[in-house]
Design a protein around this motif. Structure first.
Motif, PDB file in Angstrom:
ATOM      1  N   UNK A 130     -31.914 -57.396  24.045  1.00 41.84           N
ATOM      2  CA  UNK A 130     -30.592 -56.979  24.529  1.00 41.84           C
ATOM      3  C   UNK A 130     -30.692 -56.306  25.886  1.00 41.84           C
ATOM      4  N   UNK A 131     -31.661 -55.390  26.008  1.00 44.38           N
ATOM      5  CA  UNK A 131     -31.796 -54.646  27.259  1.00 44.38           C
ATOM      6  C   UNK A 131     -32.144 -55.584  28.416  1.00 44.38           C
ATOM      7  N   UNK A 132     -33.023 -56.538  28.148  1.00 45.04           N
ATOM      8  CA  UNK A 132     -33.410 -57.472  29.201  1.00 45.04           C
ATOM      9  C   UNK A 132     -32.213 -58.300  29.668  1.00 45.04           C
ATOM     10  N   UNK A 133     -31.421 -58.775  28.721  1.00 44.24           N
ATOM     11  CA  UNK A 133     -30.252 -59.575  29.084  1.00 44.24           C
ATOM     12  C   UNK A 133     -29.231 -58.728  29.833  1.00 44.24           C
TER      13      UNK A 133
ATOM     14  N   UNK B 274     -39.384 -46.999  22.725  1.00 47.72           N
ATOM     15  CA  UNK B 274     -39.120 -48.262  22.042  1.00 47.72           C
ATOM     16  C   UNK B 274     -37.729 -48.247  21.423  1.00 47.72           C
ATOM     17  N   UNK B 275     -37.071 -49.390  21.522  1.00 49.73           N
ATOM     18  CA  UNK B 275     -35.722 -49.480  20.979  1.00 49.73           C
ATOM     19  C   UNK B 275     -34.665 -48.958  21.937  1.00 49.73           C
ATOM     20  N   UNK B 276     -35.090 -48.270  23.017  1.00 49.46           N
ATOM     21  CA  UNK B 276     -34.108 -47.721  23.943  1.00 49.46           C
ATOM     22  C   UNK B 276     -34.326 -48.198  25.377  1.00 49.46           C
ATOM     23  N   UNK B 277     -35.535 -48.006  25.903  1.00 49.47           N
ATOM     24  CA  UNK B 277     -35.752 -48.353  27.310  1.00 49.47           C
ATOM     25  C   UNK B 277     -36.892 -49.346  27.471  1.00 49.47           C
ATOM     26  N   UNK B 278     -37.082 -50.173  26.460  1.00 50.41           N
ATOM     27  CA  UNK B 278     -38.151 -51.153  26.506  1.00 50.41           C
ATOM     28  C   UNK B 278     -37.584 -52.527  26.812  1.00 50.41           C
ATOM     29  N   UNK B 279     -37.978 -53.122  27.935  1.00 48.51           N
ATOM     30  CA  UNK B 279     -37.528 -54.490  28.193  1.00 48.51           C
ATOM     31  C   UNK B 279     -38.517 -55.449  27.540  1.00 48.51           C
ATOM     32  N   UNK B 280     -38.191 -56.732  27.549  1.00 46.21           N
ATOM     33  CA  UNK B 280     -39.070 -57.695  26.863  1.00 46.21           C
ATOM     34  C   UNK B 280     -40.508 -57.669  27.385  1.00 46.21           C
TER      35      UNK B 280
ATOM     36  N   UNK C 273     -18.610 -61.863  36.837  1.00 51.90           N
ATOM     37  CA  UNK C 273     -17.864 -60.624  36.997  1.00 51.90           C
ATOM     38  C   UNK C 273     -17.563 -60.022  35.639  1.00 51.90           C
ATOM     39  N   UNK C 274     -17.214 -60.897  34.719  1.00 54.25           N
ATOM     40  CA  UNK C 274     -16.901 -60.432  33.377  1.00 54.25           C
ATOM     41  C   UNK C 274     -18.096 -59.745  32.750  1.00 54.25           C
ATOM     42  N   UNK C 275     -19.246 -60.429  32.868  1.00 50.96           N
ATOM     43  CA  UNK C 275     -20.476 -59.877  32.300  1.00 50.96           C
ATOM     44  C   UNK C 275     -20.794 -58.538  32.943  1.00 50.96           C
ATOM     45  N   UNK C 276     -20.617 -58.488  34.266  1.00 56.65           N
ATOM     46  CA  UNK C 276     -20.923 -57.256  34.978  1.00 56.65           C
ATOM     47  C   UNK C 276     -20.011 -56.128  34.509  1.00 56.65           C
ATOM     48  N   UNK C 277     -18.725 -56.449  34.367  1.00 60.50           N
ATOM     49  CA  UNK C 277     -17.779 -55.432  33.942  1.00 60.50           C
ATOM     50  C   UNK C 277     -18.121 -54.932  32.543  1.00 60.50           C
ATOM     51  N   UNK C 278     -18.448 -55.890  31.681  1.00 62.29           N
ATOM     52  CA  UNK C 278     -18.822 -55.550  30.306  1.00 62.29           C
ATOM     53  C   UNK C 278     -20.039 -54.645  30.293  1.00 62.29           C
ATOM     54  N   UNK C 279     -21.038 -55.102  31.045  1.00 56.46           N
ATOM     55  CA  UNK C 279     -22.299 -54.357  31.090  1.00 56.46           C
ATOM     56  C   UNK C 279     -22.063 -52.961  31.609  1.00 56.46           C
TER      57      UNK C 279
ATOM     58  N   UNK D 114     -36.011 -43.225  33.296  1.00 59.28           N
ATOM     59  CA  UNK D 114     -36.292 -43.163  31.869  1.00 59.28           C
ATOM     60  C   UNK D 114     -35.025 -43.474  31.077  1.00 59.28           C
ATOM     61  N   UNK D 115     -34.121 -44.231  31.685  1.00 58.50           N
ATOM     62  CA  UNK D 115     -32.895 -44.656  31.009  1.00 58.50           C
ATOM     63  C   UNK D 115     -32.486 -45.990  31.628  1.00 58.50           C
ATOM     64  N   UNK D 116     -31.405 -46.569  31.102  1.00 61.65           N
ATOM     65  CA  UNK D 116     -31.015 -47.906  31.541  1.00 61.65           C
ATOM     66  C   UNK D 116     -30.698 -47.996  33.049  1.00 61.65           C
TER      67      UNK D 116
END
Lengths: 335, 288
Positions: free
Chosen positions: B70-73, B232-238, A7-13, B147-149
């Motif tokens: 970061x985006x993938x995570x 790249x750097x914005x909407x690119x996942x791994x 939940x924390x991660x989701x809220x952060x995200x 075309x965005x997150x």
């Protein structure tokens, strides 16, 4: 037990996404076609330096690459490009027509039909040219595998197709039945259609498929010079097409982002001596005569015709050859 | 892999097949695994480290690669909890209650498994694209989805949503409704029944579901590729970044990112094995 961290991660995200992106610096999005990756990597760096010095503003340029048709489609569907630098004029026409983001007369806004650099279509063959491929006619021979991308998604593929068509029209003195037979025979020799020029280069160079790659001259020069281990060489056909990849600001998007000024400066810098040098170093033919003279040695001599002369411009060429049911569809289906 | 939990324990009687067949079968399995699993994995690592560890780490430390990680995570951190809630709700209602449309709901849950990922991406372009149904209205209010997150997260949620539900439904169905009914008769509220009876019973299925869902969320290519716009750097996942690097002849970079993805998958596997080991007595008890 795993609930709280989730939940924390989701809220952060959620908070990072929903919070309006605080934009401290100016960013431009350049939506480009497939083989310009290296060119714009170099050019963006040069422009960012230039803009910091002359305007005192830090600018970051983001890049998106892919087959030109696919990229145009993405801009039409809402990819917010400040500038588009695509493989051919029709794709920018399509953006202008379908969205109104760009005025109809965009192509007269910059010199040389808005093409800061040009290129042409050449052949890339295996070292020693084992299949003895010399000219367009050889592509129709039995047992020659031809690699070219899909003209529906790739701009380079459309230049390839029209170059072959234009050569055949002269070869067969305008006898359309013979031209069609020739193009059908070439298409019959194509084992795979990648969606972009870079995909096709990889198919040919990395995966080792095919006997001849129809390629942008810049792409062919780069693969033969920079990938020495690729063991390929260039064959220049007797006649080819002058490829003019155009650039333009996407007015309405740039207005919304308040980037019109920097976007215009960005494109004008492509015409400046430094921009022209960077283009030449990445194997695009510069339009500036001074720079062109300096780099003349690296380009083979090619006799070219223009799209305007041979096909009456991109609007006509697109309608006759690449729309649904055009000559490409007819010939590819019956190959 | 989840099937282990619901399978009855075998008796200790040795198998009756001749040794030759047993060995042949073992060898076949190993050869298959070696050819299709270990060799490609080794190839990825060999390519990634071809120019040494320094090149490997400097390839990973570029701005664009870090942004892709970061985006993938981030995508997984949103998609997995959402599907956790959805998966539990769906499994709970399907396994514990009878209602009209139950089998339709089951089919719908399976839909993302049967639809090609590319189509899953395209439906969002058709809805949220500038030429789509709601895209123009959203664009007028400055909201960007594709075309965005948000688009990437949406496509990932769609593609991964059957994982947890599919993991839980057979488990819950096998366990029946008696315990819940007993709890209700004894006066427990719905929530209490859920947290004290249902949830503990499906704990292990849930863990596997989350791990599988997470693995797929981080590895999804097709659907995300359609809605990403590849900035790249914005909407690119791994996974998308691997393709870009490969197309730019940056093989060390491409395979370094690929090895990181493989590492995340192995980590998932390790976590699962570790949990199984720590709670082995509990699992054995649950199976009895």
């Amino acid at each position: 037990m795993r609930r709280t961290p989730f939940l924390l991660a989701a809220a952060l995200a959620a908070s990072t996404i929903l919070a309006p992106a605080a934009k401290a610096e100016t960013t431009l999005l350049n939506v480009s076609y497939d083989p310009t990756r290296e060119l714009y990597q170099d050019f963006n760096k040069a422009f960012a330096d230039h803009w910091l010095k002359t305007a005192g503003e830090k600018v970051t340029i983001n890049q998106s690459h892919g087959g030109a048709g696919k990229q145009a489609r993405a801009v039409i569907d809402g990819l917010e490009a400040d500038v588009v630098t695509l493989a051919l004029a029709y794709d920018i026409d399509a953006i202008s027509e379908k969205t109104g983001l760009i005025p109809k007369d965009w192509q007269v806004r910059l010199p040389h039909n808005s093409s800061p650099y040009t290129s042409t279509i050449v052949f890339l063959v295996r070292k020693g040219n084992p299949k003895a491929i010399k000219d367009w006619g050889d592509l129709a021979r039995d047992g020659v595998q031809v690699i070219t991308p899909n003209p529906k998604t790739s701009g380079g593929a459309r230049w390839n197709y029209l170059a072959a068509w234009g050569w055949a029209e002269r070869q067969f003195k305008g006898d359309e039945a013979k031209v069609r037979d020739y193009v059908r025979a070439v298409l019959k020799n194509v084992p795979v259609l990648d969606s972009g020029a870079r995909g096709s280069t990889n198919t040919f160079v990395q995966r080792g498929i095919g006997d001849v790659l129809l390629a942008w001259e810049n792409e062919a020069l780069m693969s033969s010079k920079e990938l020495v281990e690729a063991n390929v060489e260039i064959v220049v056909p007797s006649l080819s097409i002058l490829a003019e990849p155009p650039v333009t600001v996407v007015d309405k998007v740039a207005e919304r982002h308040a980037t019109t000024k920097v976007a215009e400066a960005y494109l004008r810098y492509l015409y400046a001596p430094i921009g022209q040098e960077i283009a030449a170093r990445n194997f695009y033919r510069p339009t500036d005569p001074e720079v062109a003279k300096k780099y003349a040695k690296q380009f083979p001599e090619v006799k070219t015709f223009t799209i305007a002369d041979a096909f009456g411009g991109w609007q006509k060429a697109q309608k006759a050859h690449f729309t649904d049911g055009g000559t490409f569809d007819q010939l590819f289906e019956k190959r | 892999m989840s099937k282990n939990t619901s399978m009855p324990t075998h008796s200790r009687r040795p198998v009756s097949e001749p040794a030759l067949i047993r060995w042949a079968l073992c060898l076949l399995t190993l050869a298959f695994l070696g050819l299709f699993l270990f060799m490609p994995l080794a190839a990825v690592l060999a390519e990634a480290f071809r120019k040494g560890t320094e090149a490997y780490f400097s390839a990973l430390a570029t701005r664009e690669t870090l942004a892709a990680i970061r985006l993938t995570l981030l995508t997984a951190a949103i998609a997995v909890p959402m599907n956790l809630v959805f998966g539990i709700t769906a499994a709970w209602s399907v396994a514990k209650f009878d209602f009209p449309g139950r089998s339709l709901l089951m089919t719908l849950i399976d839909l993302p498994f049967s639809v090609s990922p590319v189509i899953s991406g395209l439906i969002y372009v058709l809805i949220f694209g500038l030429q789509g149904w709601v895209g123009p209205i959203l664009a007028d209010h400055g909201v960007r989805v594709i075309f965005a997150v948000p688009g990437i997260v949406l496509a990932t949620i769609f593609v991964t949503f059957p994982f947890i539900a599919r993991e839980l439904i057979p488990l819950m169905e096998a366990q029946g409704r008696e315990e819940e009914e007993a709890a209700t008769v004894l006066g427990a509220s719905g929530w209490r029944t859920f947290f004290m009876v249902t949830l503990p019973n499906v704990k292990w299925g849930l863990v596997y579901g989350v791990l599988l869902c997470n693995a797929r969320a981080m590895g999804e290519f097709g659907a995300v590729s359609v809605v990403s716009g590849h900035i790249r750097g914005l909407t690119n996942t791994m996974p998308l970044h691997v393709e870009i690097l490969y197309n730019e002849y940056d093989f060390v970079g491409a395979f370094a990112v690929a090895s990181l993805l493989a590492l995340l998958a192995l980590l998932t596997l390790a976590v699962k094995t570790f949990l199984e080991w720590v709670h082995r007595d509990e699992i054995a008890a649950a199976l009895r």
